[in-house]
Design a protein around this motif. Structure first.
Motif, PDB file in Angstrom:
ATOM      1  N   UNK A 298       1.083  -1.142   0.077  1.00  0.00           N
ATOM      2  CA  UNK A 298       0.041  -0.031  -0.043  1.00  0.00           C
ATOM      3  C   UNK A 298       0.798   1.134   0.191  1.00  0.00           C
ATOM      4  N   UNK A 299       2.074   1.131   0.487  1.00  0.00           N
ATOM      5  CA  UNK A 299       2.896   2.680   0.622  1.00  0.00           C
ATOM      6  C   UNK A 299       3.795   2.647  -1.125  1.00  0.00           C
ATOM      7  N   UNK A 300       3.176   1.585  -1.939  1.00  0.00           N
ATOM      8  CA  UNK A 300       3.924   2.220  -2.990  1.00  0.00           C
ATOM      9  C   UNK A 300       2.166   2.033  -3.605  1.00  0.00           C
ATOM     10  N   UNK A 301       0.914   1.945  -3.659  1.00  0.00           N
ATOM     11  CA  UNK A 301       0.516   2.338  -4.165  1.00  0.00           C
ATOM     12  C   UNK A 301      -0.804   1.013  -4.487  1.00  0.00           C
ATOM     13  N   UNK A 307      -3.438   0.595   3.306  1.00  0.00           N
ATOM     14  CA  UNK A 307      -3.532   2.133   3.449  1.00  0.00           C
ATOM     15  C   UNK A 307      -3.959   2.476   4.431  1.00  0.00           C
ATOM     16  N   UNK A 310      -2.280   2.402   7.536  1.00  0.00           N
ATOM     17  CA  UNK A 310      -1.056   3.349   7.396  1.00  0.00           C
ATOM     18  C   UNK A 310      -1.520   4.664   7.589  1.00  0.00           C
TER      19      UNK A 310
ATOM     20  N   UNK C  65      -1.977   6.259  -5.423  1.00  0.00           N
ATOM     21  CA  UNK C  65      -0.979   6.156  -3.998  1.00  0.00           C
ATOM     22  C   UNK C  65       0.681   5.629  -4.261  1.00  0.00           C
ATOM     23  N   UNK C  66       0.859   6.961  -3.733  1.00  0.00           N
ATOM     24  CA  UNK C  66       2.626   6.472  -3.747  1.00  0.00           C
ATOM     25  C   UNK C  66       3.075   7.270  -2.712  1.00  0.00           C
ATOM     26  N   UNK C  67       4.533   6.571  -2.525  1.00  0.00           N
ATOM     27  CA  UNK C  67       5.835   7.098  -1.599  1.00  0.00           C
ATOM     28  C   UNK C  67       6.541   7.935  -1.963  1.00  0.00           C
TER      29      UNK C  67
END
Ligand SMILES: Nc1ncnc2c1ncn2[C@@H]1O[C@H](COP(=O)(O)OP(=O)(O)O)[C@@H](O)[C@H]1O
Ligand SMILES: [Mg+2]
Lengths: 676, 341, 317
Positions: A298-301, A307, A310, C65-67
């Motif tokens: 989820x950190x990269x989409x 998500x 987080x 969503x992206x870091x």
């Protein structure tokens, strides 16, 4: 490395060697420990010469840059290839997502117009419940349905379906890839030899280390997250399948030859079907590991439940974090039970029923489910609560969790602080200081020596070479901090986990309760408990330790219980006939015989502890995990990969030493089990 | 049995396991057991030479580990021999290409395995039809054929069952049916009944003999059970440490074992089970006879008839010519173990 | 609101009549503009606000969503297009590295100013008289100490990756404190939450805009004000031998994006460049979402209703 080898080396001797050999072993390792203490006290750390730490990070960065920007495969570049793969994966993903979450829409953004609603929550619950009932029993169906109902009732439905959509794509890819690789390994032993170290790396290099190159190659968004998930979740499938193909009875292979099968027929029609029950175990593993990746994905989409977790934690909404985390657990447990039921079902083939009649009669499950899908879709048009779970009916326990942590915090913080301080000063810090003070040549020598004792020259060479690699990363101190944190965590996990495992094996009720706790701990993302842990113990090594222990406990418990349960009953009867007390049966017969299994459990504990490293970075430790994390936040691919490989090197050393130790124990006991 | 044409033969076949088997046999060397062992090799089959006649039941008998399975796998080329020739209808199998081997196996060979080797995910019918399926035979044809062989082994009505739902004896019947589905010329059976209980085993042996009487295949049958061997065999090859010690009819084995090892096996065998009338008859016709009996009849089978009659019986050969006669005395000699021959 | 209503009914009409294609204002390209979402509320607000405004202008928008740092991989290749919050204080290095390639450009400041500084809850004023002046810190080191750091005070710093030169500051100003780094900002504020519940001492790194500003009462420590020379020239400031004897710099929050945006969607690039909002406005919106539990969409809709002239100005031709 020292912590690992102590475990692998000392334990088998304690239970199994003749007393003479035991004493010799004890003297030997005692001597090594004494020498280490002396060296730490009087020699202290030796600086690592510059010449021994080449700029590996720079090389890796350059190589990856080349791969991403230049590498050319003739007609197209490497990146174009990976992008094409991403596009191919994107397609079924959007399809599943549409079915579960988005529905089919026309137009984009705010002008989008829904043509077809996604599956109603009622339909999805009906589907999984039917699958459970079909695979095993109504009870299972009800259980799985209840798990999914939790998702709806606690307002996690949409996120959960996003997560489920990626699982539904990642798992088949992981399974198919795993099958392909292991079939290739089965066909060409040379390929198998080349594959083995790659699998080790896939399992031990923290994902953060290769996240950035994956983003470059596969683009941003859910597909990159899917690929990362697959990389992480596939190795067990390959291992299980390779083993399963090898353990198909040789007669079946010979039969295939005698029937005149071609190679393809032999694999497709004989070997794979015969290995199917084992393969299902691999599928189950892939599902569980994919769910472990939910947060990082989820950190990269990837969005979804990860998500939510987080996001909740960012706001310190402990309750929301726990609810979202438990939703992951519910999803994981439901999918786990389902896939296990299917595995068991394929193992004992059903009585052929062959009911006659029309299609609906012959496929009662499918037709019921189709009916529910159709019915809910139509009803959803007029009754919104059928289409999506009504927001007013959502239950939440958020306040409870927040208040609980607050109450504990206000009432017990000082007591906890006192315990923590004592543990830090008397256990953790001395161990840390000791390890950091050891001269590196000595550590390398001990690693090699342990390898030699347990596995002869080849293992000694492995130990020395991997140790030397760690040295060459230039991150010696961080590596030793890693060893310290994981070492202490593993010892504690063993101290807690083995007795729990004994308890679970001794008593069915206890076994069920402990099993439930362990399942939860393993599937609940550690992020969820990291925040309460920080609130109660402040940031630092102790908080990290707790998180690692909680996560890594499971295999210690599971393998111990399994090892104890699978001691042959005649052995126990023999003990009872000899007049052993129950306690003696446990200590003299069951534990020693379960030892190889317990060692494997410890091995897994170490692997899990190491895989938690990146998480410990989040509470501020200074180990290799932190280096990986720093490299990620600076988008420094090379540094991340090198630090990640450092973690992998430590993991592989520990793994090989313990596996050798377990093999020894097994050989001494004359037990059979495919030694890797 | 020398009058039967040779169907399958092997000449100087070796199978050596170990680090460098070829070196041991380099230049046509014929190392003895001690040499092989000293160099850390295993001589699973050593210099085996035998002929199997068409329609013959050829049994290979030996203790566990003596190399029977390896030898039969050399014959079917499941195992690649280290040296030697395998002649099938006079043609060296070891020179056949992969594709040729597949074709030969698909159409001319069948094999039954000790642990049945049934496919767990297929029904009885599908299991039996499997060898035809891999050849690409259409479903109706192959299922019809499968039903025929299933009926032959007495499993009608079980076509829809899965192997797990069958007893061991039934499972092996499926194995037998499956190996016969392609109408092979050569039939290999590697200890097919060893995993079964003694009673079932006997029943299966009878069944096997019945089927063979109908089909007249050329059979290589492996067993470690000497009683089974003498019951079924036209000829028996005794194996020890990879070598063939003696190849003979059951009768010859019992009456003139080649060495003490073979004698050990035969000592406890009731002679009546192996000795034929041809062996104990008095040559030439008798003045007056009660009836005629074939020369290859075993004493056990005809003892009652001969003993129960005051007159001797004539012994006739396969062409029906009288070649001798036998009386109660000769039969009793056999039954009570008095020296004969 | 009226415009929006008009636009959407126009869109509905167009669809009803079977008119495919862009329904609203004529835009340069119909391809979706991808804006990145991170995991803090303020950024979700800025991004969703920008997205809504771009949609009003007729663009198609996709939120991804992206870091925070890893997103540069996508911004360079054009997989991603716009990142609405790149903090001077934490993203500078990655941003400089990316803009140096020429594939990423700075769309200018958001109007919000990032503050990062030592901070304490108000109740500590009773235990440490003389706050917020930094000179009071050494006298109450005892009050901020824990078992592990005593007799030194404990200062909870940000994740090491954020930089911040706190070790240097402690040394340059002769502070009797030990710097302990949290690994993430979640951990950072977890400690604050815990201490605040117990009204226990804490001295830590806080940044703004952030919901903590609304939830917790507290103050920034007042160090000698920052000047560039303070970080470069040892002679500057109270300590003639050391740099960093001053406060942290405050800096803008930037918007960055793919260099190709200006060519493909010139109007959108202009709107993104024009976007500004103040710290106070942002703090209010964050608090409504994080503390009052309001829906993000509703909060943004309110802002847009009240500030129509402002955002219409961004997209005016
Ligand atoms: N693949 C192999 N590798 C090494 N040794 C083998 C292999 N297969 C069989 N052997 C050895 O060859 C000998 C003969 O085995 P086998 O033919 O299975 O005997 P049998 O069938 O008579 O019991 C045994 O000593 C066995 O250990
Ligand atoms: Mg055998």
């Amino acid at each position: 490395m020292r912590a690992g080898e102590g475990i692998a080396g000392a334990v088998p001797r304690a239970g199994l060697r003749g007393s003479g050999a035991w004493q010799r072993g004890a003297w030997l390792w005692g001597g090594i420990v004494a020498a280490s203490l002396a060296l730490a006290a009087w020699v202290g750390p030796v600086p690592v010469p510059k010449a021994l730490t080449p700029d590996m990070a720079g090389w890796v960065s350059a190589a990856l840059r080349w791969l991403v920007e230049r590498a050319d495969l003739g007609l197209f570049s490497f990146k174009e290839l990976t992008r094409a793969i991403a596009a191919v994966i994107e397609w079924p993903y959007s399809l599943v997502r549409a079915a579960l979450v988005d529905g089919w829409v026309e137009g984009r953004g705010s002008r989008a117009r829904t043509i077809l609603q996604p599956l109603s929550w009622i339909a999805v619950i009906a589907i999984v419940a039917a699958m459970g009932a079909y695979a095993r029993s109504w009870r299972l169906g009800a259980f799985v349905g209840a798990c999914f109902l939790y998702l709806a009732v606690f307002g996690r439905w949409e996120s959960a379906m996003v997560t489920l959509a990626s699982i539904l794509i990642a798992v088949p890819i992981g399974v198919a890839g795993g099958l392909g690789l292991s079939i290739a390994a089965w066909l060409w032993p040379r390929f198998e030899r080349a594959l083995a170290p790659i699998l080790d790396l896939m399992q031990t290099v923290p994902i953060f280390a290769y996240l950035v190159p994956i983003l470059f190659l596969f683009g941003f968004g859910p597909v990159a997250a899917l690929i990362a998930t697959v990389i992480y979740a596939m190795p067990p499938m390959v291992r299980v399948t390779t083993l399963a193909l090898k353990s198909v009875p040789p007669e079946l292979g010979e039969f295939a030859t005698m029937a005149g099968c071609t190679t393809a027929q032999r694999i497709r029609k004989v070997l794979l079907p015969a290995a199917l029950p084992d393969l299902m175990v691999g599928v189950n593993q892939v599902i569980m590991l994919s769910l472990n990746m939910v947060i990082i994905a989820s950190m990269i989409g990837a969005g979804g439940l990860g998500f939510d977790v987080l996001n909740a934690l960012r706001r310190l909404d402990i309750g929301a974090g726990i609810e979202a985390g438990l939703a992951i657990t519910a999803l994981a447990i439901a999918l786990d039970r389902l896939s296990q039921a299917y595995a068991a079902r394929t193992a004992d083939v059903p009585m052929s029923a062959g009911a006659s009649g029309g299609w609906p009669r012959r496929h009662p499950w499918l037709s019921t489910v189709a009916l529910v899908i159709l019915g809910t879709a139509l009803m959803g048009l007029v009754l919104p609560p059928v289409a999506s779970y009504p927001a007013e009916a959502v239950i939440t326990t958020k306040a409870f969790w927040g208040d609980l942590v607050k109450a504990i915090n206000i009432r017990y913080f000082d007591d906890l602080e006192a315990i923590k301080t004592a543990f830090l000063t008397f256990v953790m810090l001395p161990v840390k200081r000791f390890l950091l003070a050891l001269p590196w040549p000595w550590v390398l020598a001990v690693a090699a020596f342990a390898g030699w004792r347990l596995g002869g020259a080849p293992l000694a060479a492995t130990g020395a070479a991997l140790g030397a690699f760690v040295l060459a990363t230039g991150l010696w101190e961080q590596a030793m901090t890693t060893v310290y944190l994981c070492g202490v965590a593993v010892v504690i996990a063993a101290f807690i986990g083995i007795p729990l495992g004994i308890l679970a094996a001794a008593n069915d009720t206890a076994g069920r309760v402990i099993g439930g706790i362990i399942d939860t701990l393993q599937t609940l993302p550690s992020f969820v408990y990291l925040i309460p842990v920080v609130m109660l113990f402040r940031v630092g090594d102790f908080a990290a330790l707790i998180a690692v222990v909680l996560f890594a406990l499971a295999p210690a418990v599971r393998y111990t219980a399994h090892g104890l349960r699978s001691v042959p009953p005649e052995m126990i009867e023999a003990g009872i006939v000899c007049g052993c007390t129950p306690r003696q049966v446990l200590t003299r017969i069951r534990l020693p015989l379960a030892l190889p299994e317990i060692l494997l459990g410890l091995n897994q504990t170490i692997m899990l502890a190491l895989s938690m490293l990146v998480i410990t970075a989040l509470v501020g430790t200074r180990d290799l995990g932190q280096e990986v994390y720093i490299a990620l936040t600076r988008a420094d691919t090379g540094a991340g990969v090198i630090a990640g490989l450092g973690v992998a090197a430590i993991a592989i050393i520990a793994d090989r030493l313990i596996a050798a130790g377990a093999a020894h124990a097994r050989a001494r006991l004359g037990l059979q089990r495919g030694t890797p | 049995m020398q009058h039967r044409p040779v169907k399958l033969a092997c000449r100087g076949v070796w199978k050596i396991y170990g680090p460098d088997p070829a070196r041991l046999l380099a230049g046509g060397a014929r190392p003895d057991l001690a040499t092989i062992r000293a160099s850390h090799h295993v001589g699973a089959v050593r210099d085996a030479t035998l002929d199997v006649g068409e329609g013959e039941i050829f049994v290979i008998m030996g203790l566990s580990g003596s190399g029977k399975s390896t030898l039969v796998r050399c014959l079917s080329r499941l195992v690649e021999p280290t040296a030697g020739e395998i002649l099938f209808d006079g043609r060296d199998l070891l020179k056949a290409s992969r594709a040729e081997m597949i074709a030969i196996r698909r159409h001319k060979m069948g094999m039954v395995f000790q642990h049945f080797a049934l496919l767990p995910h297929l029904t009885v019918l599908e299991n039996v039809a499997f060898p035809l399926e891999v050849q690409g035979v259409a479903r109706p044809t192959r299922e019809a054929r499968a039903r025929e062989v299933i009926a032959l082994v007495g499993l009608e009505g079980r076509e829809g069952h899965y192997p797990r739902q069958l007893s061991g004896g039934q499972q092996q019947r499926v194995g037998i049916a499956r190996s016969l589905a392609v109408e092979p010329e050569l039939w290999f059976l590697d200890e097919p009944f060893s995993a079964l209980d003694p009673l079932i085993r006997r029943e299966m042996q009878d069944e096997f003999l019945r089927v063979q009487r109908l089909l007249k295949k050329t059979i290589v049958f492996i067993t470690h059970d000497f009683d089974e061997a003498i019951r079924l065999a036209d000829r028996i090859a005794i194996m020890k440490d990879g070598a063939l010690i003696q190849i003979a009819t059951p009768e010859e084995l019992v009456l003139s074992p080649a060495d003490d090892y073979v004698a050990d096996f035969t000592r406890h065998v009731a002679r009546a089970k192996v000795v034929t009338l041809g062996r104990i008859m008095t040559p030439g016709p008798a003045a007056e006879v009660a009836g005629a009996l074939p020369a290859h009849a075993r004493v056990e089978a005809v003892a009652d008839r001969i003993e129960g009659s005051p007159l001797p019986h004539a012994v006739i050969d396969e062409a029906g010519r009288v070649i001798g006669h036998v009386g109660a005395r000769a039969v009793i000699d056999v039954l009570i173990g008095r020296r004969i021959g | 609101m009226t415009t929006k209503a008009l636009l959407s009914s126009a869109a509905a009409l167009a669809l009803a009549l079977g008119l495919a294609g862009p329904a609203a204002a004529q835009v340069e390209s119909d391809d979706p503009i991808r804006l990145t979402l991170h995991d803090w509320t303020g950024q979700l607000v800025t991004t969703n606000l920008m997205a809504r405004v771009l949609e009003e202008a007729g663009y198609t928008v996709e939120l991804v969503q992206a870091d925070y740092i890893a997103q540069f991989a996508g911004l360079k290749t054009g997989d991603l297009h716009v990142a609405m919050e790149m903090w001077e204080t934490t993203g500078r290095q990655a941003m400089d590295e990316a803009t140096a390639t020429g594939q990423v450009v700075n769309f200018g400041p958001t109007g919000m100013e990032a503050v990062e500084e030592w901070w304490y809850p108000s109740y500590m004023k009773e235990k440490c008289l003389g706050l917020p002046d930094w000179k009071a810190l050494n006298d109450c080191a005892e009050a901020f100490a824990t078992a592990e750091t005593a007799p030194k005070g404990r200062y909870l710093g940000a994740p090491v990756t954020w930089g911040g030169f706190d070790e240097e500051r402690v040394e340059a100003l002769g502070l009797n404190y030990e710097v302990i780094h949290a690994g993430t900002d979640a951990a950072l504020f977890a400690e604050l939450e815990s201490a605040y519940q117990r009204q226990a001492p804490i001295l830590m790194w806080v940044y703004a805009p952030h919901w903590s500003q609304t939830k917790y009462e507290g103050e920034w420590i007042e160090f000698p004000p920052y000047e560039a020379a303070c970080y470069e020239d040892p002679a500057w400031g109270i300590n003639p031998n050391k740099t960093h004897d001053c406060a942290k710099p405050r800096g803008p929050i930037w918007k960055v994006g793919w260099a190709g945006v200006a060519n493909k969607w010139p109007g959108a690039a202009k709107a993104i460049g024009a976007f500004t909002i103040s710290n106070a406005e942002m703090d209010r919106m964050i608090a409504r979402i994080d503390l009052d539990g309001e829906q993000l969409d509703a909060v943004i809709a309110d802002w847009m209703a009240q500030n129509e002239a402002v955002w219409q100005g961004w997209i005016a031709k």
